[in-house]
Design a protein around this motif. Structure first.
Motif, short mmCIF file in Angstrom:
data_model
loop_
_atom_site.label_atom_id
_atom_site.label_comp_id
_atom_site.label_asym_id
_atom_site.label_seq_id
_atom_site.Cartn_x
_atom_site.Cartn_y
_atom_site.Cartn_z
N THR A 16 0.80 -1.22 0.00
CA THR A 16 0.00 0.00 0.00
C THR A 16 0.83 1.28 0.00
OG1 THR A 16 -0.18 0.31 2.40
CG2 THR A 16 -1.71 -1.25 1.38
N GLY A 17 2.07 1.20 0.51
CA GLY A 17 2.88 2.41 0.65
C GLY A 17 2.52 3.24 1.87
N TYR A 18 1.57 2.75 2.67
CA TYR A 18 1.11 3.48 3.85
C TYR A 18 1.57 2.80 5.14
CZ TYR A 18 -2.17 6.31 1.06
OH TYR A 18 -2.74 7.19 0.18
N SER A 19 1.45 3.54 6.24
CA SER A 19 1.71 2.99 7.57
C SER A 19 0.71 3.60 8.56
CB SER A 19 3.13 3.30 8.03
OG SER A 19 3.27 4.68 8.36
N ARG A 20 0.69 3.08 9.77
CA ARG A 20 -0.17 3.53 10.87
C ARG A 20 -1.66 3.47 10.51
NH1 ARG A 20 5.25 5.22 10.47
NH2 ARG A 20 6.04 5.86 12.52
#
Length: 465
Positions: free
Chosen positions: A132-136
């Motif tokens: 996704t390229g995302y975190s948190r």
């Protein structure tokens, strides 16, 4: 496969309000002692005919410490009945539980033994980062075609934050949701108007801005989020941004009307840098343009500086710090939790641009430490924080912990966790139930998000009025 749709799915909010009363609550528990203990998912008995009513009947500990469980949700819900992406034969069976600090996601099966959820899948942070390229991951919502998850930042803990999707059968990450994010960078919550193919998102800050606690420099510099973003839900493209004013810092929870023919909703801003007030804005569509109007202001309350935590001493006042809101399924009563002053407020929002206060109760608070009526004379710390309303709109359950590093700033003596219930009368007045107080002090962990068995006022979206 089910032959009939899941009985907890309803085509409209009106039908959902006729659903059976909730019998269980699922509550995320945060470990705060830093001794290697993991967070937990507690089950609380809500059946007034049960001998265990108002007690914890089970706790499942996570596999590793340090997750900071946050706003979890269902794999599927009433949105599965929408006509343009129907999935009527899936089941509301799994709870999808994100770890905000760890970027890990847990999946629990509640079908066979609803009081004792079973962990069936763990999505490790590296998988989320890669796909996704995302975190948190922060908030989970069940959509018409997938599970949607908000994320506060990228892998480095910086901007942009956004939304990614999970397959609602396999729970595999499908990738980022946005096709064109336009000017959007900061992110917090998201919700939609399904009848109008529109998504709304809000802003808090990046992980690097929030994880160490509130930053006075960022606050005074008006650097936290203060905008709403409007998106084409099907095309996944940014359409418009609405600036609420940079004095209104931290635009958080989004509560759109449950009636899919309506085009309005509510968002809270945590604090004004001009007067420490908290505010509620109503967004609405007018002549093809999305707008927002400040409709509720909750002022700060004067206080003895000696009783205030260090960041507030210079102001001699307690800000309400409104951190959550919840809208009844009939779109009539808005519950507002003022975590700083220890107050839960109720407003009649039948006229969404002209709310009218109908009730208020107090428990906890930074300086007030108001007792619960079930234990008079016992001061309570923390304050109304995550609030969830039953499907029939008669009961609100709320907890008292916000976010570990922010808890420690505003309640430096610590927070003993509790879950309480307020009853909502027909006229919108509210009263704390003296017979319902779930005290988590013995467990030592703090409660955060609450979900009600079968659905609640902020878990489902509907495609029919």
């Amino acid at each position: 496969m089910l032959i009939q749709p899941d009985p907890t799915f309803y085509p409209s909010a009106r039908e959902a309000m006729r659903a059976p009363r909730e019998k269980l609550a699922y509550v995320a528990l945060l470990d705060t002692k830093g001794e290697g203990r993991p967070d937990g998912l507690a089950t609380v008995d809500l059946d007034p005919d049960s001998p265990a009513y108002g007690t914890v009947v089970g706790v499942h500990d996570m596999t590793v410490p340090g997750d900071e469980l946050h706003h979890f949700g269902w794999n599927v819900c009433s949105a599965a009945l929408c006509p343009y992406a129907p999935h009527p034969h899936v089941e509301r069976r799994y709870l999808v539980v994100p770890g905000l600090r760890s970027s890990r996601i847990y999946v629990f099966d509640v079908k066979d033994d609803p009081a004792r959820p079973k962990l069936v899948k763990t999505i490790e942070p590296e998988v989320i980062f890669e796909r996704t390229g995302y975190s948190r991951p922060h908030t989970v919502h069940c959509g018409t075609d997938a599970i949607y998850v908000s994320a506060l930042g990228n892998v480095d803990g910086d901007a942009p934050g956004g939304v990614f999707m999970l397959d609602h059968d396999t729970f595999e990450p499908l990738g980022p949701w946005e096709a064109d994010r336009g000017p959007q960078r900061l992110h917090y919550d998201f919700w939609w108007h399904l009848g109008h193919d529109t998504m709304i998102t809000s802003e808090w800050g990046t992980p690097n801005m929030i994880e160490a606690g509130p930053d006075l420099g960022l606050l005074v510099g008006r650097q936290y989020g203060h905008k709403l973003h409007v998106w084409d839900l099907r095309k996944r493209t940014h359409l418009q941004q609405i600036d609420l004013g940079d004095q209104h810092q931290m635009a958080l929870e989004l509560r759109p009307a449950h009636d899919p023919t309506k085009t309005y909703g509510f968002v809270n801003t945590v604090i004004s840098v001009e007067d420490l007030s908290a505010n509620i804005f109503t967004w609405y569509l007018e002549d093809g343009v999305w707008k927002a109007k400040k409709t509720i202001t909750i002022p700060a309350e004067p206080a003895d500086p000696a009783l205030l935590p260090e960041p507030l001493k210079q102001f001699g006042a307690v800000p309400p710090l409104v951190s959550d809101i919840s809208l009844t399924l009939d779109d009539r009563i808005l519950l507002v939790s003022a975590w700083g002053t220890g107050e839960l407020l109720a407003f009649d929002v039948s006229d969404p641009l002209n709310p009218r206060q109908t009730g208020s109760v107090r428990v906890g608070g930074i300086t007030g430490r108001a007792a619960h009526p079930g234990t008079p004379g016992t001061p309570r710390n923390g304050g109304p924080q995550m609030v969830e309303v039953s499907r029939d709109g008669r009961r609100a359950y709320f907890t008292n912990s916000l976010y570990r590093s922010w808890d420690e700033v505003f309640y430096p003596d610590g927070i003993d966790g509790w879950l309480v219930k307020a009853d909502i009368a027909e006229d919108g007045s509210i009263a704390l139930d003296p017979g319902f107080l779930v005290d988590f002090a013995a467990d030592g962990r703090r409660p955060h998000q609450v979900r009600l068995q079968g659905g609640d006022s902020s878990s489902d979206s509907f495609c029919y009025p």
